[in-house]
Design an enzyme around this catalytic site. Structure first.
Site, PDB file in Angstrom:
ATOM      1  N   PHE A  60       0.750  -1.128  -0.025  1.00 47.09           N
ATOM      2  CA  PHE A  60      -0.109  -0.043  -0.061  1.00 47.09           C
ATOM      3  C   PHE A  60       0.639   1.285  -0.010  1.00 47.09           C
ATOM      4  CE2 PHE A  60      -4.338   0.821   1.500  1.00 47.09           C
ATOM      5  CZ  PHE A  60      -5.284  -0.101   0.473  1.00 47.09           C
ATOM      6  N   LEU A  90     -14.842   5.446  -4.565  1.00 46.58           N
ATOM      7  CA  LEU A  90     -13.490   5.037  -4.355  1.00 46.58           C
ATOM      8  C   LEU A  90     -13.193   3.876  -5.023  1.00 46.58           C
ATOM      9  CD1 LEU A  90     -11.161   5.654  -2.501  1.00 46.58           C
ATOM     10  CD2 LEU A  90     -11.830   3.728  -1.199  1.00 46.58           C
ATOM     11  N   ARG A 127      -0.736   9.706  -0.272  1.00 43.41           N
ATOM     12  CA  ARG A 127      -1.929   9.987  -1.096  1.00 43.41           C
ATOM     13  C   ARG A 127      -1.905  11.508  -1.566  1.00 43.41           C
ATOM     14  NH1 ARG A 127      -6.511   6.413   2.051  1.00 43.41           N
ATOM     15  NH2 ARG A 127      -5.889   4.592   1.177  1.00 43.41           N
ATOM     16  N   HIS A 170      -8.383  11.602  -1.893  1.00 43.33           N
ATOM     17  CA  HIS A 170      -7.962  10.357  -2.355  1.00 43.33           C
ATOM     18  C   HIS A 170      -7.620  10.408  -3.751  1.00 43.33           C
ATOM     19  CE1 HIS A 170      -7.500   5.852  -3.488  1.00 43.33           C
ATOM     20  NE2 HIS A 170      -7.531   5.549  -2.165  1.00 43.33           N
ATOM     21  N   ARG A 173      -2.994  10.734   6.304  1.00 43.81           N
ATOM     22  CA  ARG A 173      -3.210   9.250   6.803  1.00 43.81           C
ATOM     23  C   ARG A 173      -2.745   8.123   5.580  1.00 43.81           C
ATOM     24  NH1 ARG A 173      -7.077   5.061   6.107  1.00 43.81           N
ATOM     25  NH2 ARG A 173      -8.566   6.236   4.664  1.00 43.81           N
ATOM     26  N   HIS A 210     -11.963  12.149   1.027  1.00 40.84           N
ATOM     27  CA  HIS A 210     -12.100  10.824   1.439  1.00 40.84           C
ATOM     28  C   HIS A 210     -12.080  10.781   3.131  1.00 40.84           C
ATOM     29  CE1 HIS A 210     -11.455   6.444   1.446  1.00 40.84           C
ATOM     30  NE2 HIS A 210     -10.385   6.548   2.031  1.00 40.84           N
ATOM     31  N   GLU A 255      -6.689   2.136  -3.123  1.00 39.17           N
ATOM     32  CA  GLU A 255      -5.236   2.117  -3.238  1.00 39.17           C
ATOM     33  C   GLU A 255      -4.772   0.729  -3.582  1.00 39.17           C
ATOM     34  OE1 GLU A 255      -3.258   5.100  -0.736  1.00 39.17           O
ATOM     35  OE2 GLU A 255      -2.224   3.330  -0.027  1.00 39.17           O
ATOM     36  N   GLN A 258      -8.053  14.340   3.801  1.00 40.80           N
ATOM     37  CA  GLN A 258      -7.502  13.807   2.862  1.00 40.80           C
ATOM     38  C   GLN A 258      -8.311  13.647   1.422  1.00 40.80           C
ATOM     39  OE1 GLN A 258      -6.675   9.256   3.283  1.00 40.80           O
ATOM     40  NE2 GLN A 258      -4.598  10.237   2.993  1.00 40.80           N
TER      41      GLN A 258
END
Ligand SMILES: Cc1cc2nc3c(=O)[nH]c(=O)nc-3n(C[C@H](O)[C@H](O)[C@H](O)COP(=O)(O)OP(=O)(O)OC[C@H]3O[C@@H](n4cnc5c(N)ncnc54)[C@H](O)[C@@H]3O)c2cc1C
Length: 592
Positions: free
Chosen positions: A122, A255, A289, A245, A401, A356, A258, A243
């Site tokens: 990730f 979404l 991100r 995304h 994050r 996000h 990731e 955040q």
């Protein structure tokens, strides 16, 4: 309605929110024989945790070497050094044990050939403090949140947690000395209020993604708990950090995990170029991100966007082959086919950054206690009040994050808060009497919306759309003083317009419209906290990117912001740089 006429129930602990954070805490409590009530405005397994796709981080080292210390380093770097290092150490150390515990609680993780839990790479993960890519995200295909939430719900049923399904929490009840004594909630089915008295109250109401137009969040993610805290004189921390995304479905926002890039997918611009190689030569598509989102925005701004309007980029997956896509990314394939009519086995998915995750929230320590400077100046815990999950800011995510760290955050701090509450209950054995004034305040809020039954005022739906559009335009990926100042003014205007909102008569029967109006009121409070905090922070740090202050400025801004509702006042407090047992990681330039 008079306070005396309202039904009352008493519990040891009231948990508001039945997502992973709330249910992990209630499970801990119920298993310890505490009398615990969970209130949720939707059926528990419809909480947003159910939508989490990619997975949960833990340095299990099932695929390649790993350890929690590297995870800790990545999390601190990912946070752009704004995360509190004691809380981050606590979370990363606990991760492996808690993931195994989830496995034993019934989470059907995907498997490696040797039978151990499957882990995928990730964004922002490294081995050896910034070296090669790690594979730390434990996954149940691309439906990890679904698997976790259902397992936790079943464990709660077994432990006899008391559920109030489809009850909407209005406000906290505060006693003398600011002690929190429960909440006033509303049955959505009947429209009747109910007072829930509790020795401890835990907020686990999730994030506020609905302040933005294009977002990945559920319709219910309206930041209710954050707004309840504000109304109880508790500040919100680091709200400027929201955040985006990188890979939402272009124009729609759903979404695309990731995990798709973790499995080997990558981004292309209109020239067919794999542009992330230019922005992040090492991590490429798996940079953090904020880095990938900004890179996409720049590609489009410089005219290399795809499609007739040159307004998105492409996420290529077809080279992974049908087998991998069907086995590891079945949910993503479904989403892509439903919303774009494109089968990723055959063609790339059009994507664009989408709002996000709420990094900011109710300030807590690592035991989940709500901790904030009190009226007399000192920082202390608000007695009886806890917060965990996306509504809280403990802070393990700082300014950004890492993917897979939020599911971890909710189970680690849900459990920690549960344990601390058990201790608190040991020495606080009796309920205190409720001051009428505090209950009256919550009821006044309800009465205010009861009176708005008829007339031709503004509609809640339209005003909500205006708010979301305003936040997208004035508080998006790139920010400047001018634009943010206008944003503050526009949100204040929207707050004024809320006064003229009408709820039409039919809604009295279902009373969902009244709840939507109260959600809008909460959204406005969240939006204002976000844009005011963003306007004040004169530096660029991860998710908060100021065109007029492009550099990170540790000398002046390595500190948490605290936003108070009264007068939209801001205060600041230092970042906790000292971990619990290891050496601290001092700020360094952040490159991927
Ligand atoms: C599409 C998507 C995919 C994601 N994927 C991942 C991932 O792969 N890995 C990862 O680590 N993180 C992921 N995240 C983030 C992560 O899922 C969330 O941050 C986390 O699940 C939040 O859990 P929570 O318990 O704090 O809140 P939620 O799960 O949002 O639950 C909030 C609860 O509060 C209740 N509630 C709210 N307001 C009220 C009110 N006024 N009255 C009564 N009840 C109320 C709701 O009914 C609900 O039960 C993803 C998020 C999204 C949106």
């Amino acid at each position: 309605m008079q306070v005396g006429q309202i039904e009352r129930r008493k519990f040891d602990t009231l948990v508001i929110g039945a997502g992973g954070g709330g249910l992990r805490a209630s499970m801990q409590l119920a298993q310890a024989d505490a009398d615990v009530a969970v209130v949720s405005k939707v059926f528990p397994t419809r909480s947003h945790t159910v939508a989490a796709q990619g997975g949960i981080n833990a340095a299990l080292a099932n695929v390649m070497p790993d350890n929690w210390h590297w995870h800790m380093y990545d999390t601190i770097k990912g946070s752009d050094y704004l995360g509190d290092q004691d809380a981050i150490e606590y979370m990363c150390r606990a991760a492996s044990r808690l993931v195994i515990e989830l496995e034993h609680a019934g989470v059907p993780f995907s498997r490696l050939d040797d039978g151990s839990i499957y882990q995928r790479p990730f964004g922002g993960q490294s081995q050896n403090f910034g070296g090669e890519q790690a594979a730390r995200t434990c996954a149940a295909a691309d439906r990890t949140g679904h698997a976790i939430l259902h397992a936790l719900y079943q464990q709660n049923i077994r432990a006899k947690t008391h559920f109030f399904d489809e009850y909407f929490a209005l406000d906290l009840i505060k006693g003398e000395d600011d002690q929190v004594l429960g909440a006033v909630v509303l049955s959505i089915a009947t429209g009747e209020p109910l007072i829930i008295e509790a020795k401890t109250t835990l907020l686990a109401t999730g994030g506020a993604g609905q302040i933005f137009r294009t977002n990945t969040n559920a319709m219910i993610n309206t930041g209710d708990g954050l707004a309840m805290a504000l109304r109880a004189d508790i500040p919100l921390q680091d709200m400027e950090f929201f955040q985006f995304h990188p890979t939402g479905i272009a124009g729609k926002g759903m979404l695309i995990s990731e995990g798709v890039r973790g499995e080997g997918g990558y981004l292309l611009n209109a020239d067919g170029e794999r542009f992330m190689e230019r922005y992040a030569p090492n991590a490429k598509d798996l940079a953090s991100r904020d880095v990938v989102s900004r890179s996409i925005a720049i590609e489009i701004r410089e005219g290399r966007g795809c499609g007739p309007n040159r307004d998105h980029v492409l996420l290529k997956v077809d080279h992974l082959g049908a087998d991998v896509i069907k086995k590891r990314l079945p949910g993503i394939r479904d989403i892509a086919m439903t919303f774009t009519h494109i089968d990723p086995i055959e063609a790339p998915i059009p994507v664009y950054p989408t709002a996000h995750y709420t990094m900011g929230g109710i300030p807590t320590n690592r035991f989940g206690q709500v901790v904030a400077p009190m009226r007399h100046g000192a920082e202390e815990a608000t007695p009886g009040l806890y917060a965990v999950g996306e509504c809280a800011c403990v802070s393990v995510h700082g300014a950004n994050r890492l993917g897979g760290n939020s599911l971890l955050d909710i189970v680690v701090f849900g459990r920690a808060a549960g344990n601390h509450i058990i201790e608190f209950l040991g020495s606080n054995r009796y309920h205190q009497s409720l001051p009428k004034r505090s209950v009256d305040q919550a009821l006044a809020r309800l009465a205010r919306w009861e009176r708005k039954g008829s007339g031709d005022g503004e509609s809640v739906t339209e005003l909500r759309a205006t708010l979301q559009q305003t936040m997208e335009e004035y508080c998006g990926v790139f920010r400047t003083d001018d634009v943010l100042q206008q944003g503050v003014e526009k949100v204040l205007e929207i707050e004024q317009r809320l006064e003229d909102v009408t709820i039409h008569d039919h809604s009295r029967i279902f009373n969902t419209a009244r709840i939507e109006a109260m959600e809008l009121e909460n959204l406005i409070d969240n939006a204002l906290a976000t844009v005011v905090s963003a306007h004040a922070r004169q530096e660029s740090r991860s998710a908060h990117s100021r065109v007029d202050f492009p550099e990170r400025d540790d000398e002046h801004w390595l500190k948490h912001s605290l936003y108070y509702k009264e007068g939209q006042r801001l205060d600041y407090k230092p970042v906790r740089m000292k971990p619990l047992s290891v050496e601290s990681f001092p700020p360094k330039p952040r490159v991927y």
